[in-house]
Motif scaffolding. Sequence first.
Motif, PDB file in Angstrom:
ATOM      1  N   PRO B 171      44.360  41.473  12.361  1.00  0.00           N
ATOM      2  CA  PRO B 171      44.234  41.363  10.901  1.00  0.00           C
ATOM      3  C   PRO B 171      42.879  40.813  10.457  1.00  0.00           C
ATOM      4  O   PRO B 171      42.349  41.238   9.443  1.00  0.00           O
ATOM      5  CB  PRO B 171      45.382  40.430  10.512  1.00  0.00           C
ATOM      6  CG  PRO B 171      45.747  39.694  11.771  1.00  0.00           C
ATOM      7  CD  PRO B 171      45.428  40.621  12.901  1.00  0.00           C
ATOM      8  N   THR B 172      42.346  39.843  11.221  1.00  0.00           N
ATOM      9  CA  THR B 172      41.027  39.284  10.917  1.00  0.00           C
ATOM     10  C   THR B 172      40.261  39.117  12.230  1.00  0.00           C
ATOM     11  O   THR B 172      40.857  39.106  13.317  1.00  0.00           O
ATOM     12  CB  THR B 172      41.137  37.902  10.226  1.00  0.00           C
ATOM     13  OG1 THR B 172      41.875  37.035  11.086  1.00  0.00           O
ATOM     14  CG2 THR B 172      41.844  38.010   8.878  1.00  0.00           C
ATOM     15  N   TYR B 173      38.941  38.939  12.114  1.00  0.00           N
ATOM     16  CA  TYR B 173      38.058  38.927  13.293  1.00  0.00           C
ATOM     17  C   TYR B 173      38.522  37.918  14.334  1.00  0.00           C
ATOM     18  O   TYR B 173      38.755  36.749  14.036  1.00  0.00           O
ATOM     19  CB  TYR B 173      36.620  38.616  12.854  1.00  0.00           C
ATOM     20  CG  TYR B 173      35.607  38.693  13.972  1.00  0.00           C
ATOM     21  CD1 TYR B 173      35.531  39.813  14.801  1.00  0.00           C
ATOM     22  CD2 TYR B 173      34.718  37.643  14.194  1.00  0.00           C
ATOM     23  CE1 TYR B 173      34.594  39.884  15.819  1.00  0.00           C
ATOM     24  CE2 TYR B 173      33.777  37.707  15.212  1.00  0.00           C
ATOM     25  CZ  TYR B 173      33.727  38.834  16.027  1.00  0.00           C
ATOM     26  OH  TYR B 173      32.801  38.897  17.040  1.00  0.00           O
ATOM     27  N   ASN B 174      38.646  38.398  15.532  1.00  0.00           N
ATOM     28  CA  ASN B 174      39.029  37.606  16.713  1.00  0.00           C
ATOM     29  C   ASN B 174      40.478  37.121  16.705  1.00  0.00           C
ATOM     30  O   ASN B 174      40.878  36.361  17.578  1.00  0.00           O
ATOM     31  CB  ASN B 174      38.073  36.418  16.930  1.00  0.00           C
ATOM     32  CG  ASN B 174      36.795  36.868  17.638  1.00  0.00           C
ATOM     33  OD1 ASN B 174      36.751  37.971  18.195  1.00  0.00           O
ATOM     34  ND2 ASN B 174      35.769  36.047  17.620  1.00  0.00           N
ATOM     35  N   THR B 175      41.275  37.573  15.726  1.00  0.00           N
ATOM     36  CA  THR B 175      42.719  37.327  15.754  1.00  0.00           C
ATOM     37  C   THR B 175      43.409  38.648  16.061  1.00  0.00           C
ATOM     38  O   THR B 175      43.393  39.557  15.233  1.00  0.00           O
ATOM     39  CB  THR B 175      43.237  36.794  14.404  1.00  0.00           C
ATOM     40  OG1 THR B 175      42.536  35.592  14.094  1.00  0.00           O
ATOM     41  CG2 THR B 175      44.739  36.538  14.453  1.00  0.00           C
ATOM     42  N   PRO B 176      43.965  38.803  17.264  1.00  0.00           N
ATOM     43  CA  PRO B 176      44.603  40.087  17.592  1.00  0.00           C
ATOM     44  C   PRO B 176      46.011  40.193  17.013  1.00  0.00           C
ATOM     45  O   PRO B 176      46.648  39.176  16.706  1.00  0.00           O
ATOM     46  CB  PRO B 176      44.650  40.073  19.123  1.00  0.00           C
ATOM     47  CG  PRO B 176      44.562  38.649  19.524  1.00  0.00           C
ATOM     48  CD  PRO B 176      43.933  37.865  18.400  1.00  0.00           C
ATOM     49  N   PHE B 177      46.488  41.429  16.868  1.00  0.00           N
ATOM     50  CA  PHE B 177      47.899  41.640  16.548  1.00  0.00           C
ATOM     51  C   PHE B 177      48.732  41.200  17.754  1.00  0.00           C
ATOM     52  O   PHE B 177      48.363  41.482  18.904  1.00  0.00           O
ATOM     53  CB  PHE B 177      48.178  43.123  16.263  1.00  0.00           C
ATOM     54  CG  PHE B 177      47.579  43.614  14.976  1.00  0.00           C
ATOM     55  CD1 PHE B 177      47.952  43.065  13.760  1.00  0.00           C
ATOM     56  CD2 PHE B 177      46.647  44.646  14.987  1.00  0.00           C
ATOM     57  CE1 PHE B 177      47.399  43.530  12.573  1.00  0.00           C
ATOM     58  CE2 PHE B 177      46.095  45.111  13.809  1.00  0.00           C
ATOM     59  CZ  PHE B 177      46.468  44.553  12.594  1.00  0.00           C
ATOM     60  N   PRO B 178      49.877  40.500  17.499  1.00  0.00           N
ATOM     61  CA  PRO B 178      50.703  40.037  18.635  1.00  0.00           C
ATOM     62  C   PRO B 178      51.130  41.177  19.560  1.00  0.00           C
ATOM     63  O   PRO B 178      51.197  41.001  20.773  1.00  0.00           O
ATOM     64  CB  PRO B 178      51.911  39.382  17.954  1.00  0.00           C
ATOM     65  CG  PRO B 178      51.433  39.005  16.585  1.00  0.00           C
ATOM     66  CD  PRO B 178      50.415  40.051  16.203  1.00  0.00           C
ATOM     67  N   ASP B 179      51.392  42.345  19.005  1.00  0.00           N
ATOM     68  CA  ASP B 179      51.828  43.471  19.840  1.00  0.00           C
ATOM     69  C   ASP B 179      50.682  44.472  20.101  1.00  0.00           C
ATOM     70  O   ASP B 179      50.923  45.589  20.548  1.00  0.00           O
ATOM     71  CB  ASP B 179      53.004  44.201  19.180  1.00  0.00           C
ATOM     72  CG  ASP B 179      52.591  44.952  17.913  1.00  0.00           C
ATOM     73  OD1 ASP B 179      51.470  44.698  17.388  1.00  0.00           O
ATOM     74  OD2 ASP B 179      53.364  45.808  17.445  1.00  0.00           O
ATOM     75  N   GLY B 180      49.459  44.047  19.831  1.00  0.00           N
ATOM     76  CA  GLY B 180      48.327  44.972  19.940  1.00  0.00           C
ATOM     77  C   GLY B 180      48.150  45.504  21.353  1.00  0.00           C
ATOM     78  O   GLY B 180      48.314  44.771  22.332  1.00  0.00           O
ATOM     79  N   GLN B 181      47.822  46.781  21.461  1.00  0.00           N
ATOM     80  CA  GLN B 181      47.663  47.418  22.765  1.00  0.00           C
ATOM     81  C   GLN B 181      46.223  47.354  23.266  1.00  0.00           C
ATOM     82  O   GLN B 181      45.968  47.619  24.442  1.00  0.00           O
ATOM     83  CB  GLN B 181      48.093  48.895  22.676  1.00  0.00           C
ATOM     84  CG  GLN B 181      49.586  49.089  22.498  1.00  0.00           C
ATOM     85  CD  GLN B 181      50.349  48.926  23.819  1.00  0.00           C
ATOM     86  OE1 GLN B 181      49.774  48.631  24.854  1.00  0.00           O
ATOM     87  NE2 GLN B 181      51.661  49.108  23.750  1.00  0.00           N
ATOM     88  N   PHE B 182      45.264  47.032  22.395  1.00  0.00           N
ATOM     89  CA  PHE B 182      43.886  47.015  22.886  1.00  0.00           C
ATOM     90  C   PHE B 182      43.685  45.795  23.784  1.00  0.00           C
ATOM     91  O   PHE B 182      44.122  44.692  23.449  1.00  0.00           O
ATOM     92  CB  PHE B 182      42.863  46.999  21.738  1.00  0.00           C
ATOM     93  CG  PHE B 182      41.452  47.180  22.249  1.00  0.00           C
ATOM     94  CD1 PHE B 182      40.971  48.439  22.563  1.00  0.00           C
ATOM     95  CD2 PHE B 182      40.620  46.086  22.482  1.00  0.00           C
ATOM     96  CE1 PHE B 182      39.693  48.617  23.075  1.00  0.00           C
ATOM     97  CE2 PHE B 182      39.344  46.245  22.993  1.00  0.00           C
ATOM     98  CZ  PHE B 182      38.879  47.516  23.291  1.00  0.00           C
TER      99      PHE B 182
END
Lengths: 359, 359
Positions: B171-182
Amino acid sequence: MITFFRAAALSVLALVTLTGAGQNSRPDESKKPLVLSSQGSFFVGGETKTTNTQATAPGGPAQNDVTVNQMYVQYQSPLTGSQHVPVVMVHGCCLSSKTWETTPDGRMGWNEYFVRRNRSVYLADQVARARSGFDASVINAVKAGQAPPSQLPNVLVAGHQAAWSSFRFGPTYNTPFPDGQFPVQAVDELYKQMIPDLNSTLPMPNPTWKNMAALAVQLHGAVLMGHSESGFFPEEAALIDASGVRGIISIEMACTTTMTPQQLAAMAKIPILIMFGDHLGDVQGRFGSVWPENFATCQKFVQQVNSAGGDAQMMDLPKLGIKGNSHMLMQDKNNLQLADLILEWIDQHVEAKKSARRH
Amino acid sequence: MITFFRAAALSVLALVTLTGAGQNSRPDESKKPLVLSSQGSFFVGGETKTTNTQATAPGGPAQNDVTVNQMYVQYQSPLTGSQHVPVVMVHGCCLSSKTWETTPDGRMGWNEYFVRRNRSVYLADQVARARSGFDASVINAVKAGQAPPSQLPNVLVAGHQAAWSSFRFGPTYNTPFPDGQFPVQAVDELYKQMIPDLNSTLPMPNPTWKNMAALAVQLHGAVLMGHSESGFFPEEAALIDASGVRGIISIEMACTTTMTPQQLAAMAKIPILIMFGDHLGDVQGRFGSVWPENFATCQKFVQQVNSAGGDAQMMDLPKLGIKGNSHMLMQDKNNLQLADLILEWIDQHVEAKKSARRH
């Protein structure tokens, strides 16, 4: 040392006799399946730079971090690659790693041939070129009015006429040497390889040197090969950190003849092969004197390294009876014959020493 | 057509069940030997341009010819490659063919995986990028005082902050989505892939489109795949010359919704797969609306093509139960699962039709 040299010279003669000077008479190996244990790509080096003139992606923040000075590397390893020292190939001015791949007339390049000769091969795009990218901040600063046009980089582009002359395809533009080895019928395909050179944007020392040294360490030892603009990069890399540099192959460039005794002592610990093609003084215009001058500097460098107790060899192809080679000798019609000379040199000067050390 | 869609949907569900949504549970195939029938590189297209501002190689003539608008292509063919339609992969903005290779965290890329699935793979660097080079004449003209700085190209550089947001890593720089695949722990390696984009120097229509169409003809038929900036390039290529375009895979871009009936009729003759990842509206800032808008245009395009009798499919990954995919889905942790979806689509929509036609 003398026995090494004699063995190399004899085997060169044998090879020339076998294959016919200036021709590849071997069957087309590129038609046989190629078996790899692994392949891939990665980057060496790179630093983060914060700027408000570099990042112009629409919708992005005004200030952004970008990564610069990284070096893109593509590799292939054969099944028996661990038996040999890996080879790192770095291209010259206004070119990319395409230099080492399929030749302009569609024959196998050195990248695949070395793999087929059981070496792991690493192709590096120089920093500021091709897939390594470049630092565009000055161009964007000038466009934004934040810097004067005089600060724009000198973007080096070798046109067709300049390439024909500097690469020694013939005495004058579109007139080939009668015995020339470059496949001039396919020269348009070479011209497509020639891309803008932004090395003028780089800091000194050139980050490619540091990255080549770091790559050699990462590989636990490697032979570094450079050509033309990058011909002396292996030596520069070794001056920064020689710990991974097992051997140096420098093809057609000017050599530094002003090294300190300490620097020459460092060079003397690394086997060095320097290779030059034919017709060095036979092109009209400025390049008619550039190549003989470059050759002379390298002759002197070889003497300096050997006087310091080193193992440096000048492989002057015409003197071995191999005639007609251009500056783009890795693409010449006899390119695999020349590759065999290099492979044999590696076996005898880099790898035989490795075995000898073990005893 | 409906049976094709249903079969695809069912097999997608089977695959998701088998491998676990969002994870690659398969063994690491990259450790098995890779056997190629051939590999190499070449150029498609390119024109000669005469100029006195482009060639600045020292010692060269003042006026020189240079080659521009050529497209560099690197290929690998497996032993059984002739049984399948070749796949051409073209990268997006501010990136090179590195996009498709080893992922930032060191896993196998789609280029090798497709070869291991018996497809010949062709990676093209877009014209004006990476090993394809670019036309530097305007930059040199401005430096020489022959043109004003305002004529400098807009060199597009996606910085780290812009990439994090536009590629939907969180959602914001350096905060990943909890389920993010990247693989965000390796995001610095992605940043090294991001290189200046000089597409603003290109004429229109973009020469990459023509070159992609020509490559498809040269290959006697190919599936063209584009991503992001190049996502709609396969369609653009087919509008220029559809004769070699056997299938289109468009990944995450804006679609054109204003095609003429004639153009839609041409599209309707080619199977088209469009793929979008997750979290389209979940990033803060401008890109929070860009991706939903892009998705909507492609939904409309799919409807238009199908209304014209075509076979266009929107593969909306979250709807298939595949969650957390970023814009760089070919590098995401489940990248091989997504590759399998594409391969299956090719088998059913491109190659099954080929067999059907034969009866």
